[in-house]
Design a protein around this motif. Structure first.
Motif, PDB file in Angstrom:
ATOM      1  N   THR A   3      38.585  19.295   9.031  1.00 17.63           N
ATOM      2  CA  THR A   3      39.256  18.072   8.619  1.00 17.63           C
ATOM      3  C   THR A   3      40.335  18.410   7.599  1.00 17.63           C
ATOM      4  OG1 THR A   3      37.282  16.724   8.958  1.00 17.63           O
ATOM      5  CG2 THR A   3      38.970  15.839   7.498  1.00 17.63           C
ATOM      6  N   VAL A   4      41.552  17.913   7.855  1.00 17.65           N
ATOM      7  CA  VAL A   4      42.693  18.155   6.977  1.00 17.65           C
ATOM      8  C   VAL A   4      43.068  16.845   6.294  1.00 17.65           C
ATOM      9  CG1 VAL A   4      45.111  18.862   6.848  1.00 17.65           C
ATOM     10  CG2 VAL A   4      43.570  19.995   8.469  1.00 17.65           C
ATOM     11  N   LEU A   5      43.217  16.888   4.975  1.00 18.12           N
ATOM     12  CA  LEU A   5      43.800  15.764   4.254  1.00 18.12           C
ATOM     13  C   LEU A   5      45.275  16.063   4.050  1.00 18.12           C
ATOM     14  CD1 LEU A   5      43.839  13.151   2.643  1.00 18.12           C
ATOM     15  CD2 LEU A   5      43.022  14.446   0.643  1.00 18.12           C
ATOM     16  N   LEU A   6      46.141  15.242   4.642  1.00 13.99           N
ATOM     17  CA  LEU A   6      47.585  15.406   4.571  1.00 13.99           C
ATOM     18  C   LEU A   6      48.156  14.318   3.673  1.00 13.99           C
ATOM     19  CD1 LEU A   6      50.333  16.584   5.554  1.00 13.99           C
ATOM     20  CD2 LEU A   6      50.166  14.966   7.490  1.00 13.99           C
ATOM     21  N   ILE A   7      48.921  14.716   2.649  1.00 17.60           N
ATOM     22  CA  ILE A   7      49.581  13.749   1.773  1.00 17.60           C
ATOM     23  C   ILE A   7      51.071  14.045   1.798  1.00 17.60           C
ATOM     24  CG2 ILE A   7      49.639  12.677  -0.496  1.00 17.60           C
ATOM     25  CD1 ILE A   7      46.836  15.025   0.018  1.00 17.60           C
ATOM     26  N   GLU A   8      51.841  13.112   2.331  1.00 17.49           N
ATOM     27  CA  GLU A   8      53.286  13.301   2.507  1.00 17.49           C
ATOM     28  C   GLU A   8      53.964  11.932   2.476  1.00 17.49           C
ATOM     29  OE1 GLU A   8      56.755  14.074   2.616  1.00 17.49           O
ATOM     30  OE2 GLU A   8      55.715  15.985   2.995  1.00 17.49           O
ATOM     31  N   ASP A   9      54.901  11.751   1.510  1.00 14.30           N
ATOM     32  CA  ASP A   9      55.527  10.434   1.374  1.00 14.30           C
ATOM     33  C   ASP A   9      56.681  10.216   2.339  1.00 14.30           C
ATOM     34  OD1 ASP A   9      57.063  12.314  -0.132  1.00 14.30           O
ATOM     35  OD2 ASP A   9      58.061  10.653  -1.162  1.00 14.30           O
ATOM     36  N   GLU A  10      57.204  11.271   2.959  1.00 22.88           N
ATOM     37  CA  GLU A  10      58.199  11.104   4.022  1.00 22.88           C
ATOM     38  C   GLU A  10      57.427  10.764   5.300  1.00 22.88           C
ATOM     39  OE1 GLU A  10      61.212  14.172   4.414  1.00 22.88           O
ATOM     40  OE2 GLU A  10      60.723  14.867   2.394  1.00 22.88           O
ATOM     41  N   ILE A  11      57.362   9.487   5.624  1.00 20.47           N
ATOM     42  CA  ILE A  11      56.459   9.029   6.676  1.00 20.47           C
ATOM     43  C   ILE A  11      56.778   9.661   8.030  1.00 20.47           C
ATOM     44  CG2 ILE A  11      55.658   7.003   7.963  1.00 20.47           C
ATOM     45  CD1 ILE A  11      55.979   5.374   5.407  1.00 20.47           C
ATOM     46  N   ALA A  12      58.061   9.807   8.353  1.00 21.47           N
ATOM     47  CA  ALA A  12      58.416  10.412   9.642  1.00 21.47           C
ATOM     48  C   ALA A  12      57.876  11.836   9.734  1.00 21.47           C
ATOM     49  CB  ALA A  12      59.931  10.403   9.827  1.00 21.47           C
ATOM     50  N   LEU A  13      58.058  12.613   8.670  1.00 22.36           N
ATOM     51  CA  LEU A  13      57.534  13.982   8.651  1.00 22.36           C
ATOM     52  C   LEU A  13      56.016  13.983   8.677  1.00 22.36           C
ATOM     53  CD1 LEU A  13      57.805  17.045   8.352  1.00 22.36           C
ATOM     54  CD2 LEU A  13      58.016  16.708   5.866  1.00 22.36           C
ATOM     55  N   GLY A  14      55.427  13.079   7.905  1.00 29.02           N
ATOM     56  CA  GLY A  14      53.971  13.008   7.865  1.00 29.02           C
ATOM     57  C   GLY A  14      53.367  12.722   9.224  1.00 29.02           C
ATOM     58  N   MET A  15      53.979  11.817   9.975  1.00 24.64           N
ATOM     59  CA  MET A  15      53.467  11.476  11.304  1.00 24.64           C
ATOM     60  C   MET A  15      53.591  12.662  12.262  1.00 24.64           C
ATOM     61  SD  MET A  15      52.389   8.332  11.101  1.00 24.64           S
ATOM     62  CE  MET A  15      52.413   7.537  12.687  1.00 24.64           C
ATOM     63  N   ILE A  16      54.701  13.396  12.155  1.00 20.89           N
ATOM     64  CA  ILE A  16      54.892  14.574  13.015  1.00 20.89           C
ATOM     65  C   ILE A  16      53.827  15.622  12.717  1.00 20.89           C
ATOM     66  CG2 ILE A  16      56.417  16.540  13.466  1.00 20.89           C
ATOM     67  CD1 ILE A  16      58.791  14.594  13.033  1.00 20.89           C
ATOM     68  N   VAL A  17      53.615  15.893  11.422  1.00 22.56           N
ATOM     69  CA  VAL A  17      52.615  16.895  11.039  1.00 22.56           C
ATOM     70  C   VAL A  17      51.223  16.441  11.456  1.00 22.56           C
ATOM     71  CG1 VAL A  17      51.538  18.100   9.095  1.00 22.56           C
ATOM     72  CG2 VAL A  17      54.026  17.768   9.125  1.00 22.56           C
ATOM     73  N   ARG A  18      50.911  15.168  11.206  1.00 24.94           N
ATOM     74  CA  ARG A  18      49.581  14.655  11.592  1.00 24.94           C
ATOM     75  C   ARG A  18      49.354  14.792  13.091  1.00 24.94           C
ATOM     76  NH1 ARG A  18      48.378   8.344  11.596  1.00 24.94           N
ATOM     77  NH2 ARG A  18      49.633   8.664  13.487  1.00 24.94           N
ATOM     78  N   ASP A  19      50.330  14.353  13.894  1.00 24.04           N
ATOM     79  CA  ASP A  19      50.172  14.406  15.349  1.00 24.04           C
ATOM     80  C   ASP A  19      50.044  15.853  15.834  1.00 24.04           C
ATOM     81  OD1 ASP A  19      50.355  11.680  15.323  1.00 24.04           O
ATOM     82  OD2 ASP A  19      52.421  11.582  16.088  1.00 24.04           O
ATOM     83  N   SER A  20      50.833  16.741  15.245  1.00 22.37           N
ATOM     84  CA  SER A  20      50.797  18.149  15.656  1.00 22.37           C
ATOM     85  C   SER A  20      49.443  18.778  15.346  1.00 22.37           C
ATOM     86  CB  SER A  20      51.911  18.943  14.955  1.00 22.37           C
ATOM     87  OG  SER A  20      53.186  18.458  15.329  1.00 22.37           O
ATOM     88  N   LEU A  21      48.873  18.442  14.201  1.00 28.46           N
ATOM     89  CA  LEU A  21      47.554  18.967  13.836  1.00 28.46           C
ATOM     90  C   LEU A  21      46.469  18.401  14.752  1.00 28.46           C
ATOM     91  CD1 LEU A  21      47.777  18.835   9.931  1.00 28.46           C
ATOM     92  CD2 LEU A  21      47.720  20.892  11.352  1.00 28.46           C
ATOM     93  N   GLU A  22      46.565  17.113  15.046  1.00 31.93           N
ATOM     94  CA  GLU A  22      45.540  16.492  15.899  1.00 31.93           C
ATOM     95  C   GLU A  22      45.596  17.051  17.319  1.00 31.93           C
ATOM     96  OE1 GLU A  22      44.924  12.162  13.671  1.00 31.93           O
ATOM     97  OE2 GLU A  22      46.287  12.308  15.389  1.00 31.93           O
TER      98      GLU A  22
END
Length: 225
Positions: A3-22
């Motif tokens: 399980t990864v906790l991702l904290i990123e305020d640039e929402i577009a980047l955060g969504m890309i990183v989250r989706d890529s990890l999932e």
């Protein structure tokens, strides 16, 4: 999978990183600021934390400091546009395990996450562990170094480095071993950061002339005590 906790305020980047990890099988909890990230950390207990540094409400360095107060061992990776030595040293000083400079590739982030997860994490002692280094008393669990009535609070990274020197006291501790264990790689930039922490430890131990941290040129360090 971890399980990864991702904290990123640039929402577009955060969504890309989250989706890529999932897509790669990780479970991801995502927060858009430091306060939300801290709350998720305390409720979810992730296996690894990936956090931006420049964020609203609670920046990544302050977040790492609070996480370390709760958990000395969970791996923390900083995502940052900052790459000056002083910023990187500060991140490691507060308990970070690795950093990635923006922009970064997802493949590199995943390699670094896996490397931290595969690395053996120290086991928390059942009771405070107090060690003797010359005239000093080193409380590894509480990260404190005491001489007579004077006590200093060490940073997380200082305590981890001093513990490894203590475990190899009067022997050579290889520089590359320390860098791979605590920094994740033995790059020149991380080597400069290590030099800063060695200098700090020498300053902490300066009041006992029988305690020295020697440079073994081209190899590493030796704690004489």
């Amino acid at each position: 999978m971890a399980t990864v906790l991702l904290i990123e305020d640039e929402i577009a980047l955060g969504m890309i990183v989250r989706d890529s990890l999932e897509v790669r099988g990780f479970t991801v909890d995502y927060a858009i600021d430091g306060e939300e990230g801290l709350a998720l950390f305390r409720s979810k207990k992730p296996d690894v934390v990936v956090t931006d540094v420049m964020m609203p409400k609670l920046d990544g360095f302050s977040l790492a400091e609070r996480i370390r107060a709760d958990d000395p061992y969970v791996p923390i990776i900083f995502l940052t546009a900052r790459s000056q030595t002083v910023d990187v040293v500060k991140g490691f000083d507060l308990g970070g395990n690795d950093y990635l400079k923006k922009p970064f590739s997802m493949d590199e982030l995943i390699v670094r996450i896996k490397a931290l997860l595969n690395r053996n994490q120290p086991t928390r002692p059942a009771d405070p562990e107090k060690l003797t280094i010359g005239k000093y008393h080193f409380d590894y669990t509480r990260q404190k170094l005491a001489l007579n009535d004077h006590e200093e609070l060490l940073s997380h990274r200082e305590a981890e480095l001093l513990r490894r020197l203590y475990d190899h006291r009067n022997q050579v501790l290889e520089r590359s071993t320390v860098l791979l264990d605590l920094w994740g790689d033995d790059s020149f930039f991380n080597g400069r950061s290590l030099d800063v922490f060695i200098t700090r430890l020498r300053r902490h131990l300066k009041d006992d002339p029988n305690v020295q941290i020697l440079n073994i040129r081209g190899v590493g360090y030796k704690l004489i005590a």
